[in-house]
Design an enzyme around this catalytic site. Structure first.
Site, mmCIF file in Angstrom:
data_model
loop_
_atom_site.group_PDB
_atom_site.id
_atom_site.type_symbol
_atom_site.label_atom_id
_atom_site.label_comp_id
_atom_site.label_asym_id
_atom_site.label_seq_id
_atom_site.Cartn_x
_atom_site.Cartn_y
_atom_site.Cartn_z
ATOM 1 N N SER A 117 -29.965 -12.238 24.131
ATOM 2 C CA SER A 117 -30.137 -11.586 25.423
ATOM 3 C C SER A 117 -31.145 -10.450 25.356
ATOM 4 C CB SER A 117 -28.789 -11.041 25.920
ATOM 5 O OG SER A 117 -28.246 -10.124 24.985
ATOM 6 N N HIS A 138 -30.997 -18.332 27.504
ATOM 7 C CA HIS A 138 -30.007 -17.264 27.573
ATOM 8 C C HIS A 138 -28.926 -17.609 28.588
ATOM 9 C CE1 HIS A 138 -28.822 -13.005 28.958
ATOM 10 N NE2 HIS A 138 -28.036 -13.410 27.968
ATOM 11 N N GLU A 150 -31.393 -18.232 31.675
ATOM 12 C CA GLU A 150 -32.785 -17.816 31.586
ATOM 13 C C GLU A 150 -33.512 -18.691 30.561
ATOM 14 O OE1 GLU A 150 -33.081 -13.119 32.563
ATOM 15 O OE2 GLU A 150 -32.033 -13.617 30.700
ATOM 16 N N ASN A 189 -30.844 -9.052 32.384
ATOM 17 C CA ASN A 189 -30.185 -7.976 31.644
ATOM 18 C C ASN A 189 -30.902 -6.642 31.801
ATOM 19 O OD1 ASN A 189 -27.795 -8.909 30.673
ATOM 20 N ND2 ASN A 189 -28.559 -9.498 28.671
#
Length: 281
Positions: A117, A138, A150, A189
């Site tokens: 991440s 991700h 992702e 994130n």
């Protein structure tokens, strides 16, 4: 490219991703640091699949889904995989070690991905001889429930690999989000962790409580979980390491882990997995 067989290395997230792929009809090889952890991961998958069947969310039998998952004691099963995904702890040296081993074990056409991440994909692909075939995938926790993945491009990731990653994500019933540059934290994130840091600082300063901030974020912004509930689910250590990785790469103080978070990690209050984090369980 249609994926038929897939190998996965490591972690709690690893079992969740393995479950998603098995439910989508792919054959999966699941590996971890020891047979004990492989067995625990398989048991977690069996429990989760059983619950989904009870709720009428899966039409196949439990036996059919679990029958697609192989417990892999070493890297040898990766030689048959179309795609291998690394899901070990957010430590660069550990991930690079797994990438080296996967690069040796996987067939030349296979893709290798990381579920990281925060760590730039280019730093992982650099230890392989197939940098154009390395990408980020991700997933979000818990993988069986979260709809988005992702798809992250490293400096040398080819467009063919990106398109294959997007196809894979759609094949397993998820929605892909393209990330065109592998900045630390990628897209989602970088947004989410900033709000988490600010929530922790508000608690540190006595401006609000953990409970009220979570309640307010759910009622005011339609979130299913507040930032502290999410933090406990993900693991305070995981979030702290993720923030530190972004900070070390970017030197952006907005991502430096707050003192309260660092203290809780040192005290072993890591969230649900230890019985206490922001809440007690």
């Amino acid at each position: 490219m249609t994926f038929r067989r897939f190998s996965l290395w490591g972690g709690t997230m690893g079992s969740g991703i393995a479950q998603v792929c098995a439910q989508a009809g792919l054959r999966v090889a699941l590996n971890d640091v020891s047979q004990e952890f492989i067995d625990k991961g398989f048991q977690a998958i069996a429990w989760s699949v059983g619950k989904l069947i009870e709720k009428g969310k899966l039409s196949e039998t439990k036996e059919a889904i679990l029958g697609r998952i192989e417990k892999a004691p070493d890297f040898s099963s990766a030689k048959e995989a179309d795609l291998a995904i690394e899901v070990v702890f957010e430590k660069l040296n550990q991930k690079q070690d797994v990438f080296r081993k996967l690069d040796e074990a996987c067939a030349p056409p296979a893709l290798i991905a990381s579920n990281t991440s925060t760590i730039p994909i280019t730093e992982l692909s650099g230890v392989t001889r197939r940098q154009e075939k390395v990408l980020g995938l991700h997933f979000f926790n818990p993988a069986p429930m979260m709809a988005v993945v992702e798809v992250v491009k490293g400096v040398n990731t080819s467009e063919e690999t990106m398109q294959a990653g997007i196809h894979f994500v759609k094949q397993i019933g998820k929605e892909p989000i393209r990330v065109e540059t592998d900045v630390p934290g990628f897209l989602l994130n970088r947004v989410n962790l900033i709000s988490y840091v600010e929530a922790i600082r508000l608690v540190e300063q006595g401006i609000g409580t953990v409970e009220d901030i979570d309640k307010g974020m759910k009622l005011g912004f339609g979130r299913r979980m507040g930032p502290f509930e999410t933090g406990d689910l993900v693991g305070l250590d995981v979030s702290c390491n993720g923030l530190m990785s972004i900070y070390e790469e970017s030197k952006d103080m907005r991502f430096y882990p707050p003192q309260l978070l660092r203290r809780k990690v040192k005290a072993g209050q890591l969230g649900r997995k230890t019985g206490q984090g922001w809440y007690k369980y």
